[in-house]
Design a protein around this motif. Structure first.
Motif, PDB file in Angstrom:
ATOM      1  N   LEU A 137     138.328  45.057  81.177  1.00  0.00           N
ATOM      2  CA  LEU A 137     139.281  45.814  81.974  1.00  0.00           C
ATOM      3  C   LEU A 137     139.891  44.864  83.008  1.00  0.00           C
ATOM      4  O   LEU A 137     139.161  44.256  83.798  1.00  0.00           O
ATOM      5  N   LYS A 138     141.196  44.749  83.019  1.00  0.00           N
ATOM      6  CA  LYS A 138     141.871  43.744  83.860  1.00  0.00           C
ATOM      7  C   LYS A 138     141.948  44.232  85.310  1.00  0.00           C
ATOM      8  O   LYS A 138     143.006  44.623  85.803  1.00  0.00           O
ATOM      9  N   ARG A 139     140.788  44.161  85.979  1.00  0.00           N
ATOM     10  CA  ARG A 139     140.706  44.606  87.382  1.00  0.00           C
ATOM     11  C   ARG A 139     141.240  43.551  88.346  1.00  0.00           C
ATOM     12  O   ARG A 139     141.523  43.864  89.500  1.00  0.00           O
ATOM     13  N   PHE A 140     141.326  42.308  87.917  1.00  0.00           N
ATOM     14  CA  PHE A 140     141.801  41.231  88.788  1.00  0.00           C
ATOM     15  C   PHE A 140     143.181  40.804  88.306  1.00  0.00           C
ATOM     16  O   PHE A 140     143.321  40.113  87.299  1.00  0.00           O
ATOM     17  N   GLU A 141     144.220  41.223  89.047  1.00  0.00           N
ATOM     18  CA  GLU A 141     145.589  41.007  88.620  1.00  0.00           C
ATOM     19  C   GLU A 141     146.417  40.389  89.740  1.00  0.00           C
ATOM     20  O   GLU A 141     146.129  40.572  90.934  1.00  0.00           O
ATOM     21  N   PHE A 142     147.471  39.668  89.354  1.00  0.00           N
ATOM     22  CA  PHE A 142     148.380  39.098  90.350  1.00  0.00           C
ATOM     23  C   PHE A 142     149.382  40.166  90.780  1.00  0.00           C
ATOM     24  O   PHE A 142     150.016  40.817  89.950  1.00  0.00           O
ATOM     25  N   SER A 143     149.516  40.368  92.092  1.00  0.00           N
ATOM     26  CA  SER A 143     150.445  41.351  92.644  1.00  0.00           C
ATOM     27  C   SER A 143     151.674  40.625  93.180  1.00  0.00           C
ATOM     28  O   SER A 143     151.571  39.793  94.101  1.00  0.00           O
ATOM     29  N   TYR A 144     152.847  40.950  92.631  1.00  0.00           N
ATOM     30  CA  TYR A 144     154.083  40.356  93.136  1.00  0.00           C
ATOM     31  C   TYR A 144     154.482  40.975  94.475  1.00  0.00           C
ATOM     32  O   TYR A 144     155.258  40.400  95.224  1.00  0.00           O
ATOM     33  N   GLN A 145     153.925  42.162  94.766  1.00  0.00           N
ATOM     34  CA  GLN A 145     154.179  42.773  96.063  1.00  0.00           C
ATOM     35  C   GLN A 145     153.529  41.971  97.182  1.00  0.00           C
ATOM     36  O   GLN A 145     154.127  41.726  98.233  1.00  0.00           O
ATOM     37  N   PHE A 146     152.265  41.556  96.938  1.00  0.00           N
ATOM     38  CA  PHE A 146     151.523  40.799  97.950  1.00  0.00           C
ATOM     39  C   PHE A 146     151.518  39.297  97.671  1.00  0.00           C
ATOM     40  O   PHE A 146     151.012  38.515  98.470  1.00  0.00           O
ATOM     41  N   ARG A 191     127.777  29.248  96.715  1.00  0.00           N
ATOM     42  CA  ARG A 191     128.371  30.073  97.768  1.00  0.00           C
ATOM     43  C   ARG A 191     129.631  30.810  97.327  1.00  0.00           C
ATOM     44  O   ARG A 191     130.123  31.678  98.044  1.00  0.00           O
ATOM     45  N   GLU A 192     130.166  30.461  96.159  1.00  0.00           N
ATOM     46  CA  GLU A 192     131.410  31.076  95.705  1.00  0.00           C
ATOM     47  C   GLU A 192     131.193  31.842  94.414  1.00  0.00           C
ATOM     48  O   GLU A 192     130.696  31.294  93.434  1.00  0.00           O
ATOM     49  N   GLN A 193     131.562  33.126  94.431  1.00  0.00           N
ATOM     50  CA  GLN A 193     131.407  33.957  93.242  1.00  0.00           C
ATOM     51  C   GLN A 193     132.487  33.610  92.215  1.00  0.00           C
ATOM     52  O   GLN A 193     133.632  33.340  92.561  1.00  0.00           O
ATOM     53  N   GLN A 194     132.092  33.604  90.942  1.00  0.00           N
ATOM     54  CA  GLN A 194     133.019  33.302  89.854  1.00  0.00           C
ATOM     55  C   GLN A 194     133.227  34.546  88.998  1.00  0.00           C
ATOM     56  O   GLN A 194     132.626  35.592  89.227  1.00  0.00           O
ATOM     57  N   ASP A 195     134.081  34.403  87.983  1.00  0.00           N
ATOM     58  CA  ASP A 195     134.417  35.516  87.097  1.00  0.00           C
ATOM     59  C   ASP A 195     133.386  35.625  85.982  1.00  0.00           C
ATOM     60  O   ASP A 195     133.151  34.659  85.243  1.00  0.00           O
ATOM     61  N   ALA A 196     132.775  36.795  85.848  1.00  0.00           N
ATOM     62  CA  ALA A 196     131.737  36.996  84.836  1.00  0.00           C
ATOM     63  C   ALA A 196     132.288  36.813  83.428  1.00  0.00           C
ATOM     64  O   ALA A 196     131.608  36.261  82.555  1.00  0.00           O
ATOM     65  N   ALA A 197     133.518  37.258  83.168  1.00  0.00           N
ATOM     66  CA  ALA A 197     134.107  37.125  81.834  1.00  0.00           C
ATOM     67  C   ALA A 197     134.287  35.656  81.468  1.00  0.00           C
ATOM     68  O   ALA A 197     134.013  35.238  80.339  1.00  0.00           O
ATOM     69  N   GLU A 198     134.745  34.859  82.424  1.00  0.00           N
ATOM     70  CA  GLU A 198     134.943  33.431  82.177  1.00  0.00           C
ATOM     71  C   GLU A 198     133.632  32.744  81.836  1.00  0.00           C
ATOM     72  O   GLU A 198     133.570  31.918  80.907  1.00  0.00           O
ATOM     73  N   TYR A 245     126.829  49.759  74.536  1.00  0.00           N
ATOM     74  CA  TYR A 245     125.419  49.493  74.850  1.00  0.00           C
ATOM     75  C   TYR A 245     125.232  48.699  76.137  1.00  0.00           C
ATOM     76  O   TYR A 245     124.094  48.564  76.614  1.00  0.00           O
ATOM     77  N   ALA A 246     126.320  48.187  76.726  1.00  0.00           N
ATOM     78  CA  ALA A 246     126.164  47.426  77.971  1.00  0.00           C
ATOM     79  C   ALA A 246     127.476  47.421  78.746  1.00  0.00           C
ATOM     80  O   ALA A 246     128.557  47.400  78.165  1.00  0.00           O
ATOM     81  N   VAL A 247     127.332  47.453  80.081  1.00  0.00           N
ATOM     82  CA  VAL A 247     128.485  47.402  80.984  1.00  0.00           C
ATOM     83  C   VAL A 247     128.159  46.424  82.106  1.00  0.00           C
ATOM     84  O   VAL A 247     127.126  46.542  82.764  1.00  0.00           O
ATOM     85  N   VAL A 248     129.038  45.437  82.312  1.00  0.00           N
ATOM     86  CA  VAL A 248     128.946  44.583  83.497  1.00  0.00           C
ATOM     87  C   VAL A 248     129.872  45.185  84.543  1.00  0.00           C
ATOM     88  O   VAL A 248     131.063  45.375  84.292  1.00  0.00           O
ATOM     89  N   GLU A 249     129.311  45.488  85.726  1.00  0.00           N
ATOM     90  CA  GLU A 249     130.063  46.138  86.786  1.00  0.00           C
ATOM     91  C   GLU A 249     130.350  45.152  87.924  1.00  0.00           C
ATOM     92  O   GLU A 249     129.562  44.242  88.177  1.00  0.00           O
ATOM     93  N   HIS A 250     131.462  45.380  88.595  1.00  0.00           N
ATOM     94  CA  HIS A 250     131.770  44.615  89.809  1.00  0.00           C
ATOM     95  C   HIS A 250     132.157  45.592  90.907  1.00  0.00           C
ATOM     96  O   HIS A 250     133.046  46.422  90.730  1.00  0.00           O
ATOM     97  N   SER A 258     133.599  55.497  85.689  1.00  0.00           N
ATOM     98  CA  SER A 258     133.051  54.362  86.427  1.00  0.00           C
ATOM     99  C   SER A 258     134.149  53.709  87.257  1.00  0.00           C
ATOM    100  O   SER A 258     135.242  53.460  86.753  1.00  0.00           O
ATOM    101  N   ILE A 259     133.849  53.426  88.533  1.00  0.00           N
ATOM    102  CA  ILE A 259     134.784  52.721  89.390  1.00  0.00           C
ATOM    103  C   ILE A 259     134.525  51.217  89.382  1.00  0.00           C
ATOM    104  O   ILE A 259     135.326  50.431  89.876  1.00  0.00           O
ATOM    105  N   GLY A 260     133.379  50.811  88.801  1.00  0.00           N
ATOM    106  CA  GLY A 260     133.011  49.401  88.824  1.00  0.00           C
ATOM    107  C   GLY A 260     133.031  48.710  87.472  1.00  0.00           C
ATOM    108  O   GLY A 260     132.915  47.485  87.407  1.00  0.00           O
ATOM    109  N   ALA A 261     133.165  49.467  86.374  1.00  0.00           N
ATOM    110  CA  ALA A 261     133.095  48.868  85.040  1.00  0.00           C
ATOM    111  C   ALA A 261     134.145  47.781  84.873  1.00  0.00           C
ATOM    112  O   ALA A 261     135.325  47.983  85.152  1.00  0.00           O
ATOM    113  N   TYR A 262     133.710  46.612  84.388  1.00  0.00           N
ATOM    114  CA  TYR A 262     134.598  45.463  84.203  1.00  0.00           C
ATOM    115  C   TYR A 262     134.548  44.949  82.766  1.00  0.00           C
ATOM    116  O   TYR A 262     135.570  44.809  82.109  1.00  0.00           O
ATOM    117  N   LEU A 263     133.346  44.679  82.255  1.00  0.00           N
ATOM    118  CA  LEU A 263     133.165  44.231  80.879  1.00  0.00           C
ATOM    119  C   LEU A 263     132.389  45.289  80.115  1.00  0.00           C
ATOM    120  O   LEU A 263     131.307  45.710  80.538  1.00  0.00           O
TER     121      LEU A 263
END
Length: 316
Positions: free
Chosen positions: A202-211, A80-87, A251-256, A303-308
């Motif tokens: 691509l570091k799309r998941f980052e810690f925000s000190y603002q939030f 039920r919980e999505q994980q990080d594809a890179a991990e 040759y390959a892109v993992v998108e989120h 690409s707006i979704g490219a991650y790996l």
């Protein structure tokens, strides 16, 4: 090509499994040179890959081997919980034997790891010019990704930033053992061995000190078809080899797509077997992309979704 069963929220795992399957040298190594040891997941990968050659496959055994949902309070499935594809990409590789995770050269002299390179943190004292290396293996290169006023992020600029030297001076001086004092110094990353397949994250998941929480960065990225990565020999060989660039081809892109706590992963992969046609692997569905993202004389797509991003070294 055939898809993979989604057990609730396992698209993150399915996307990287399809990339591994479509990386021919890895697939062949898994099928031909697997370990029967329960310590590794080679035999599970082999069974999955052989099934994918014939029909849609179920990654259930991989989920168990990776201990997904390993909580006494929850059943294994559904997830039920999505994980990080890179991990989980790295977790898979760490649980494969050396034979599966390495590429055998015809010379039989040595093995080169398919996804494993060597990266050095190189420090130079600007007073005595002493250079020191702190070297180790790497699975991927993380590239900063900042949402800057609607502008596209350039992967090529991200690569340049990653390899740019940082100067330590003033209150940030570093200690030099030779000088026995704090000195001005520079520090930079250098690749001392290029892997046959290079993974950029691509570091799309980052810690925000603002939030004060993690956020998802959804800016567009300019993805190049080919890239050049500098290689600098280790210090022990610095006088024997010259610096050189290695050329890689995408040759390959993992998108989120979606936000931090949800969304969906898929993989867009170029097939060598199908005349370099691109396919979208979306869990149980596999469809042809229908267009070439890099037509003649075009080296960049957006690409707006490219991650790996998976790049194969040219000539491999």
């Amino acid at each position: 090509y055939y898809g993979l069963v989604n057990h609730g929220a396992t698209d993150y795992l399915n996307s990287v499994l399809q990339v591994l399957f479509m990386t021919e040298e890895f697939r062949e190594a898994v099928i031909r040179l697997t370990s029967s040891s329960e310590e590794y997941i080679d035999h599970h990968l082999k069974g999955l890959f052989e099934e994918l050659l014939r029909r849609r496959a179920d990654p259930y055994n991989i989920l168990r081997a990776l201990e997904v949902n390993n909580d006494n309070l929850l059943p294994l499935l559904p997830v039920r919980e999505q994980q990080d594809a890179a991990e989980y990409f790295e977790r898979i590789l760490r649980k494969t034997s050396g034979n599966a995770a390495q590429l055998h050269r015809i010379t039989c002299i040595r093995y080169f790891k398919i996804f494993h390179g060597r990266l050095s943190h190189r420090t130079e004292c600007l007073k005595c010019q002493t250079v020191t290396d702190s070297e180790g293996p790497f699975w991927h290169l993380p590239l900063e990704l900042e949402d800057s006023s609607g502008e596209n992020h350039s992967v090529e600029n991200g690569i340049k930033m990653f390899f740019t030297s940082t100067i330590f001076d003033g209150d940030n001086q570093l200690y030099c053992e030779i000088c026995d004092d704090k000195v001005d110094a520079t520090r930079k990353y250098v690749i001392t061995h290029h892997p046959p397949v290079l993974l950029l994250m691509l570091k799309r998941f980052e810690f925000s000190y603002q939030f004060m929480s993690y956020i998802k960065i959804n800016c567009n990225a300019d993805i190049p078809h080919t890239i050049e990565i500098p290689e600098i020999p280790p210090l022990s060989l610095i006088f024997l080899l010259v610096d050189q660039n290695q050329t890689y081809e995408l040759y390959a892109v993992v998108e989120h797509f979606g936000d931090l706590r949800g969304g969906h992963y898929d993989a867009v992969i170029k097939s060598k077997d199908e005349g370099d046609e691109w396919f979208i692997f979306n869990d149980s569905s596999v469809t042809q992309l229908g267009v070439n993202p890099f037509p003649d004389n075009v080296n960049v797509t957006q690409s707006i979704g490219a991650y790996l991003l998976f790049y194969r070294r040219k000539g491999e």
